[in-house]
Scaffold this motif. Structure first.
Motif, PDB file in Angstrom:
ATOM      1  N   PHE A  21       6.451  -4.754  48.468  1.00 22.57           N
ATOM      2  CA  PHE A  21       5.029  -4.900  48.766  1.00 22.57           C
ATOM      3  C   PHE A  21       4.790  -6.140  49.641  1.00 22.57           C
ATOM      4  CE2 PHE A  21       1.289  -7.450  47.606  1.00 22.57           C
ATOM      5  CZ  PHE A  21       0.283  -6.647  48.123  1.00 22.57           C
ATOM      6  N   TYR A  22       5.338  -7.263  49.231  1.00 21.50           N
ATOM      7  CA  TYR A  22       5.106  -8.515  49.959  1.00 21.50           C
ATOM      8  C   TYR A  22       5.663  -8.435  51.377  1.00 21.50           C
ATOM      9  CZ  TYR A  22       4.000 -13.544  49.853  1.00 21.50           C
ATOM     10  OH  TYR A  22       3.450 -14.778  50.055  1.00 21.50           O
ATOM     11  N   ASN A  23       6.899  -7.963  51.509  1.00 24.42           N
ATOM     12  CA  ASN A  23       7.563  -7.932  52.818  1.00 24.42           C
ATOM     13  C   ASN A  23       6.970  -6.903  53.776  1.00 24.42           C
ATOM     14  OD1 ASN A  23       9.270  -9.826  51.697  1.00 24.42           O
ATOM     15  ND2 ASN A  23      10.994  -8.434  51.481  1.00 24.42           N
ATOM     16  N   HIS A  24       6.577  -5.722  53.256  1.00 24.72           N
ATOM     17  CA  HIS A  24       6.189  -4.618  54.132  1.00 24.72           C
ATOM     18  C   HIS A  24       4.691  -4.365  54.204  1.00 24.72           C
ATOM     19  CE1 HIS A  24      10.417  -3.824  54.539  1.00 24.72           C
ATOM     20  NE2 HIS A  24      10.533  -3.739  53.217  1.00 24.72           N
ATOM     21  N   GLN A  25       3.931  -4.908  53.266  1.00 23.38           N
ATOM     22  CA  GLN A  25       2.481  -4.720  53.309  1.00 23.38           C
ATOM     23  C   GLN A  25       1.733  -6.042  53.450  1.00 23.38           C
ATOM     24  OE1 GLN A  25       0.962  -2.101  50.213  1.00 23.38           O
ATOM     25  NE2 GLN A  25       2.908  -0.998  50.183  1.00 23.38           N
ATOM     26  N   LYS A  26       2.059  -6.997  52.591  1.00 24.65           N
ATOM     27  CA  LYS A  26       1.329  -8.271  52.561  1.00 24.65           C
ATOM     28  C   LYS A  26       1.510  -9.060  53.862  1.00 24.65           C
ATOM     29  CE  LYS A  26      -0.642 -11.754  50.200  1.00 24.65           C
ATOM     30  NZ  LYS A  26      -2.029 -11.675  49.784  1.00 24.65           N
ATOM     31  N   LEU A  27       2.760  -9.292  54.291  1.00 29.17           N
ATOM     32  CA  LEU A  27       2.971 -10.073  55.514  1.00 29.17           C
ATOM     33  C   LEU A  27       2.337  -9.414  56.739  1.00 29.17           C
ATOM     34  CD1 LEU A  27       6.562 -11.608  55.332  1.00 29.17           C
ATOM     35  CD2 LEU A  27       4.372 -12.689  54.817  1.00 29.17           C
ATOM     36  N   PRO A  28       2.514  -8.104  56.967  1.00 28.48           N
ATOM     37  CA  PRO A  28       1.833  -7.499  58.121  1.00 28.48           C
ATOM     38  C   PRO A  28       0.309  -7.605  58.032  1.00 28.48           C
ATOM     39  CG  PRO A  28       3.623  -6.085  57.391  1.00 28.48           C
ATOM     40  CD  PRO A  28       3.464  -7.171  56.344  1.00 28.48           C
ATOM     41  N   ALA A  29      -0.248  -7.498  56.827  1.00 28.39           N
ATOM     42  CA  ALA A  29      -1.701  -7.651  56.676  1.00 28.39           C
ATOM     43  C   ALA A  29      -2.119  -9.072  57.034  1.00 28.39           C
ATOM     44  CB  ALA A  29      -2.130  -7.304  55.254  1.00 28.39           C
ATOM     45  N   LEU A  30      -1.365 -10.062  56.568  1.00 27.15           N
ATOM     46  CA  LEU A  30      -1.727 -11.452  56.859  1.00 27.15           C
ATOM     47  C   LEU A  30      -1.621 -11.774  58.347  1.00 27.15           C
ATOM     48  CD1 LEU A  30      -0.156 -13.346  53.830  1.00 27.15           C
ATOM     49  CD2 LEU A  30      -2.584 -12.918  54.285  1.00 27.15           C
TER      50      LEU A  30
END
Length: 187
Positions: A21-30
């Motif tokens: 989640f963090y690597n593939h969703q959170k970082l791109p969202a940020l």
């Protein structure tokens, strides 16, 4: 300005899902948030420090209180919040972009300058002074080193070593006042 988020995670059964989640969703969202320029995530290779570290280059402190930040997932860990421990957020003054750490490099964070890295080996560190959020730790020096050199520091007190978990993401609107290589490269 560098925005850092450090934490550990205490549930081995859900840790892989949280990392995905963090690597593939959170970082791109940020990185899509106005004011975010770079984002990269790391895992500690030494003990005694938070296991995970994310470093983002942001325009200023106001970026983290913007509507865009909250709309695109700033602080969105509700599902995993009970498993996140040793959590720290800091803003460090920096004119340069956070360095892009490759898979054969290590980010060394030290509580004080390591003079011989600069004088004898030609690696220049970047002093980081906390100016916002938790301010813990309030001072660090960052070095980017080849993995084989960084391995010499695994047992040095006051030194934390981090390997990249992701490639650095960069916004399309990236403004680069100084190349990161200028700050961290060998002389």
């Amino acid at each position: 300005m560098w925005y850092t988020v450090e934490c550990s995670y205490n549930d081995s059964e859900s840790e892989a899902e949280w990392n995905a989640f963090y690597n593939h969703q959170k970082l791109p969202a940020l990185i899509s948030v106005t004011g975010f320029t770079t984002s990269q995530r790391f895992r500690a290779v030494t003990s005694g420090c938070p296991v995970y570290l994310a470093i983002h280059t942001v325009k200023d402190a106001n970026t983290l209180s913007s509507d865009d930040y909250f709309l695109k997932g700033g602080g969105n860990f509700a599902r995993w919040q009970s498993c996140i421990t040793d959590w720290h957020r800091n803003l460090y003054e920096a004119e340069e972009l956070a360095p892009d750490i490759s898979s054969d490099e290590i980010l060394l964070l030290s509580s004080k300058p390591i003079d011989f890295l600069d004088t004898e080996m030609g690696y220049r560190g970047l002093e980081m002074l906390a100016v916002g959020l938790d301010k813990t730790p309030d001072y660090r020096v960052a070095y980017v080193l080849p993995s084989e050199i960084a391995s010499r520091f695994t047992d040095v007190p006051g030194v934390d070593l981090y390997e990249p978990l992701t490639s650095q993401l960069q916004s399309a609107l990236k403004e680069k006042p100084y190349p990161a290589e200028h700050i961290f490269a060998r002389n």
